[in-house]
Design a protein around this motif. Structure first.
Motif, short mmCIF file in Angstrom:
data_model
loop_
_atom_site.label_atom_id
_atom_site.label_comp_id
_atom_site.label_asym_id
_atom_site.label_seq_id
_atom_site.Cartn_x
_atom_site.Cartn_y
_atom_site.Cartn_z
N TRP A 253 0.85 -1.18 0.00
CA TRP A 253 0.00 0.00 0.00
C TRP A 253 0.89 1.23 0.00
O TRP A 253 2.04 1.21 0.43
N HIS B 40 -1.95 4.17 6.37
CA HIS B 40 -2.86 3.02 6.41
C HIS B 40 -4.01 3.35 7.36
O HIS B 40 -3.78 3.89 8.45
N GLY C 139 3.60 0.63 3.52
CA GLY C 139 3.71 -0.82 3.50
C GLY C 139 4.95 -1.37 4.17
O GLY C 139 5.71 -0.64 4.80
N TRP D 102 -1.09 -7.74 6.15
CA TRP D 102 -1.74 -7.83 4.84
C TRP D 102 -2.08 -9.31 4.64
O TRP D 102 -1.21 -10.09 4.25
#
Length: 298
Positions: free
Chosen positions: A89, A93, A101, A137
């Motif tokens: 990403w 977040h 990420g 994730w």
């Protein structure tokens, strides 16, 4: 780099001086392994943590990449400068997980290193899902990053969704380019495009003419053409990518609040980051893969 040789920066960290030929491992900071690649066409330095390119110098030329003189080389911490890989990403977040990420702060595996018939050197690194990544994730995946070092730097990132469900995915090659002074450069190839200004209240605007820097800049350009060029006096850096977004960033004087940049070093770089972010975000179907490419040349 414009002000100092990459090996000097490393020497400032722990006394390491890189004077090697071919492809060799070195170690810097708190045990971060670096892969040094040199051939007759160019040279590169790659941190195995993050598959992070820290330097690329075409033969007889200058380093296209900027590495902060205040860069910190520590495990699990992204190094400031070069080409961090922001994935899976981009940006913050919603659940407070690490910004940009985990790929840029995780150890990758060196799969192969070989000399090509045309004199270039090919490096392939990979990263697979683990208990640690699935906690952030929850998908099975394989990332494969191919780096080809020659007179140009050719990059290819393939992301495979190995899970049985579709996966939301954004990424960027977060490239820091070494320049003389950020107020003196022009970025072409983005005129008349829609962009999102993310400083303060988010605004959607249209780029009028080429991009210039007059202070803190953070813009996401959407549906961009393949090529952008950084014009720095008589020197130009060409960026060609299959990605659909371009993020243009320099913190300006706010860099004084970023410890690993410092109060003055921000003038020596601009970021033109190619990726698929914001409106260009991707969804990978179960079993699908996506390949993004980028080529840098002077």
């Amino acid at each position: 780099m414009t002000q100092q040789d990459f090996s000097t920066v490393l020497a400032n960290v722990n006394g390491v001086h890189l004077t090697t030929s071919g492809a060799h491992f070195k170690q810097v900071g708190e045990g971060l392994p670096l892969l040094v690649v040199e051939n007759q066409l160019g040279s590169a330095v790659i941190a195995i943590q993050g598959a992070h390119l820290l330097s690329f110098v075409p033969a007889g030329g200058q380093d296209l990449l900027w590495l902060s003189p205040n860069a910190i080389f520590e495990p699990a911490k992204a190094v400031r400068g070069g080409i961090p890989l922001c994935m899976p990403w981009f940006g913050g977040h919603p659940e407070g997980l690490p910004s940009h990420g985990f790929a840029r702060s995780t150890d990758w595996t060196l799969q192969s290193a070989r000399n090509l018939a045309d004199g270039r050197t090919e490096i392939v690194l990979s990263l697979q899902d683990s208990e640690q990544t699935r906690a952030m994730w929850p998908y099975a995946f394989n990332f494969e990053f191919t780096i080809v070092v020659g007179t140009a730097l050719d990059l290819s990132m393939t992301t495979q969704n190995l899970s049985d469900t579709s996966v939301p995915y954004t990424y960027a090659f977060h490239t820091y380019f070494a320049i003389s002074d950020y107020t003196q450069v022009v970025v072409t190839g983005l005129a008349d495009l829609n962009y999102i200004d993310t400083i303060g209240v988010e605004r959607r605007l249209v780029q009028q003419g080429d991009v210039v820097f007059t202070g803190s800049t953070d813009r996401v350009y959407l549906d961009v053409p393949e090529v952008q060029t950084i014009v720095d006096g008589t020197r130009s850096i060409r960026i060609a990518s299959s990605a659909h977004s371009a993020v243009v960033w320099n913190p300006g004087e706010h860099a004084k609040n970023i410890a690993d940049i410092g109060s003055d070093a921000y003038r020596q770089f601009v970021c033109v980051e190619r990726g698929d972010v914001f409106d260009n975000a991707l969804t990978l179907a179960a079993g699908a893969s996506h390949t993004a490419t980028m080529t840098l040349s002077a």
